[in-house]
Design a protein around this motif. Structure first.
Motif, PDB file in Angstrom:
ATOM      1  N   ARG A  97      45.778  36.647  32.352  1.00  0.00           N
ATOM      2  CA  ARG A  97      46.645  36.410  33.513  1.00  0.00           C
ATOM      3  C   ARG A  97      47.382  37.693  33.913  1.00  0.00           C
ATOM      4  O   ARG A  97      47.523  38.015  35.074  1.00  0.00           O
ATOM      5  N   TRP A  98      47.854  38.429  32.890  1.00  0.00           N
ATOM      6  CA  TRP A  98      48.570  39.672  33.155  1.00  0.00           C
ATOM      7  C   TRP A  98      47.656  40.696  33.830  1.00  0.00           C
ATOM      8  O   TRP A  98      48.057  41.402  34.744  1.00  0.00           O
ATOM      9  N   ARG A 100      45.047  39.951  35.652  1.00  0.00           N
ATOM     10  CA  ARG A 100      44.853  39.502  37.049  1.00  0.00           C
ATOM     11  C   ARG A 100      46.073  39.877  37.897  1.00  0.00           C
ATOM     12  O   ARG A 100      45.946  40.364  39.010  1.00  0.00           O
ATOM     13  N   GLU A 101      47.292  39.648  37.285  1.00  0.00           N
ATOM     14  CA  GLU A 101      48.542  39.932  38.010  1.00  0.00           C
ATOM     15  C   GLU A 101      48.669  41.434  38.312  1.00  0.00           C
ATOM     16  O   GLU A 101      49.082  41.825  39.395  1.00  0.00           O
ATOM     17  N   SER A 102      48.280  42.262  37.307  1.00  0.00           N
ATOM     18  CA  SER A 102      48.349  43.714  37.509  1.00  0.00           C
ATOM     19  C   SER A 102      47.427  44.136  38.647  1.00  0.00           C
ATOM     20  O   SER A 102      47.815  44.945  39.494  1.00  0.00           O
ATOM     21  N   ARG A 104      46.427  42.221  41.075  1.00  0.00           N
ATOM     22  CA  ARG A 104      46.996  41.705  42.331  1.00  0.00           C
ATOM     23  C   ARG A 104      48.133  42.623  42.817  1.00  0.00           C
ATOM     24  O   ARG A 104      48.210  42.950  43.991  1.00  0.00           O
TER      25      ARG A 104
END
Lengths: 375, 140
Positions: A97-98, A100-102, A104
């Motif tokens: 998730r991190w 993906r968030e990075s 994004r």
């Protein structure tokens, strides 16, 4: 009461008592369920462990207890493995998730940079084209002749609504003709932020404001009213009737939307509003109340401009609306521009109302254009 | 009848105390919200504007300009340096204490709030216009 035989009697009594207790305890144990259970368990474990010598042992190896312990240990190990597997799974999910968030965030930052670069290029293009027009106008003027009020009016109209160009021009105009430009000077103090880009002030959002502009912008809005009020107050008292009436219109608009002058970010700013709002209103009233003598209620200028203007500004103050007007916006330049009023009789309510309709339409068009510039 | 009168007076006194409590928007003299200093326009606002907006100052502090500038930094120092052209003259600054939080109807200063400053200092031109205004944590 005590005789010499008393100790002997007591001794015999104690001896008899202890025998009774001992006999009872031993007999109780031999007949007890606990003993029978232990014997049965020992028998069972001897049968289960045939290859072990049939002799009593002090260790637990091969006993039922060992089996139980092994089972317990196995259960604990299984539980720990399950926990470790869950933790590893959670960790993996978190890392994914991190990641993906990075990605994004990187994409968003890149998009913001691209939008900013595009916006900046369009901004500069528009400013440059205004500069070209202004230079052409100046070149068209006769050489070695002082600039007139009309010249400055024309240059300010060419520069509008770009404060990057208007502010240096109004400084010159006000220096040369303070009386003629005092209300327009006050208007620009009320609606712009020196040193900041027009786009950042007029359409403030995540993509238009640069990081280094955030703090100055936060400090600029609360300062605008203090910066403008002495000039508007002066115009009300000493300028010509149109400029005096315009000064009163701006003060009435400010009164209707005091929230426009609140700092727009920061937790502290929320605390500022309640104690300061009534003080600011009283302070502003000191200057705006004499306006009743300049533009009496019911006069053509009042009904044609001040009333609809205050309604539009007040509507914005009570909730953000695209079709409403912000008091501290340079998009209202056409309301104070002298060229807008050429041929307009301020004693004719229809003419004044019609002019205000045009001002509002222009305001909305400029706002829309500026917003589109940032998309 | 005597008891009734006493109760009536107590109730009246209670009501008076209740209604004479400062309104929510009132601050103690010398106290302003921690962002209120931004409302002043240097070189334009006057001492009268300051009094109208903030009321009387908490204190008027006399301090050596150099000492004061040692404690204010960055943009705040840049704002005030032109106000002390003599370098190290003694200057009088108006001091206001800040509030940045409220509980019910009471305002107070909460130093847990990041980036908040506890005081505002205002320097004036000789003609009474505001020369510069800065927030600071120093109590001079």
């Amino acid at each position: 009461m005590f005789t010499k035989y008393t100790p002997i009697g007591l001794g015999l009594l104690l001896l008899f008592g202890s025998q009774m207790v001992h006999a009872d305890t031993l007999e109780g144990y031999q007949n007890s369920t606990t003993r029978q259970q232990i014997e049965r368990m020992d028998e069972q474990s001897r049968l289960n462990a045939k290859d072990t010598p049939n002799s009593p042992s002090t260790g637990i190896q091969g006993s039922a207890l060992e089996g139980q312990l092994n089972r317990l240990r196995a259960e604990q190990e299984a539980e720990q493995e399950a926990k470790a597997a869950t933790a590893a799974k959670n960790q993996a999910e978190l890392e994914a998730r991190w990641a993906r968030e990075s990605v994004r965030m990187r994409e968003e930052a890149a998009l913001t940079d691209t939008v900013r670069a595009t916006t900046r290029a369009r901004e500069l293009q528009q400013i440059e084209s205004r500069q070209v027009s202004m230079r052409a106008y100046i070149n068209s003027l006769p050489a070695n002749t002082p600039m007139t009020i009309a010249n400055y009016d024309q240059l300010l109209d060419l520069a509008a609504p770009w404060s990057e160009l208007m502010l240096p021009m109004i400084e010159l105009a006000y220096r040369d003709y303070p009386q003629a430009f005092v209300v327009r000077y006050g208007f620009l103090k009320l609606s712009t932020c020196s040193g900041l880009r027009t786009v950042a002030v007029a359409v403030p959002n995540q993509q238009t404001i640069y990081d280094e502009e955030r703090k100055p912008l936060e400090e600029c809005y609360p300062q605008q009213l203090s910066a403008a009020l002495p000039y508007l107050d002066y115009a009300r008292q000493y300028a010509d009737p149109l400029d005096a009436a315009l000064a009163c219109a701006l003060m009435a608009g400010a009164h209707a939307d005091l929230a426009a002058f609140d700092s727009r970010s920061g937790f502290d700013a929320l605390i500022d509003v309640r104690p300061m709002r009534p003080r600011i209103a009283t302070w502003l009233n000191k200057r705006s109340l004499p306006c009743e003598a300049v533009v009496p209620t019911g006069s053509p200028f009042h009904t044609g401009l001040i009333e609809p203007f205050v309604r539009d500004v007040d509507a914005r103050a009570s909730g953000y609306r695209w079709d409403r007007v912000t008091i501290n916006s340079q998009f209202l330049w056409s309301m104070v521009a002298r060229t807008s009023w050429v041929g307009v009789d301020i004693k004719d309510p229809q003419a004044v109302a019609s002019l205000y309709s045009k001002v509002k339409a222009q305001y909305l068009a400029l706002h829309e254009n500026m917003f589109r510039l940032t998309r | 009848m005597k008891t009734m009168n006493r109760h009536t007076w107590s109730a009246a006194l209670f009501l008076f105390v209740l209604t004479s409590e400062p309104a929510y928007s009132e601050l103690k003299p010398g106290y302003i919200p921690s962002t209120a200093w931004m409302r002043l326009a240097p070189h334009v606002s006057t001492q009268q504007d300051v009094l109208d907006l903030f009321g009387p100052p908490y204190d008027k502090v006399e301090v050596k300009a150099e000492k004061f500038l040692r404690y204010v930094t960055g943009r705040n120092a840049d704002r005030l340096k032109p106000c002390f052209p003599g370098g190290n003259e003694r200057v009088t600054l108006w001091q206001y204490r800040h509030v940045n939080a409220h509980e019910g109807e009471k305002y107070f200063y909460n130093d847990d709030i990041r980036s908040s400053r506890e005081y505002s200092y205002i320097a004036f031109h000789n003609d009474g216009r505001v020369c510069g205004v800065v927030p600071s944590n120093e109590d001079f």
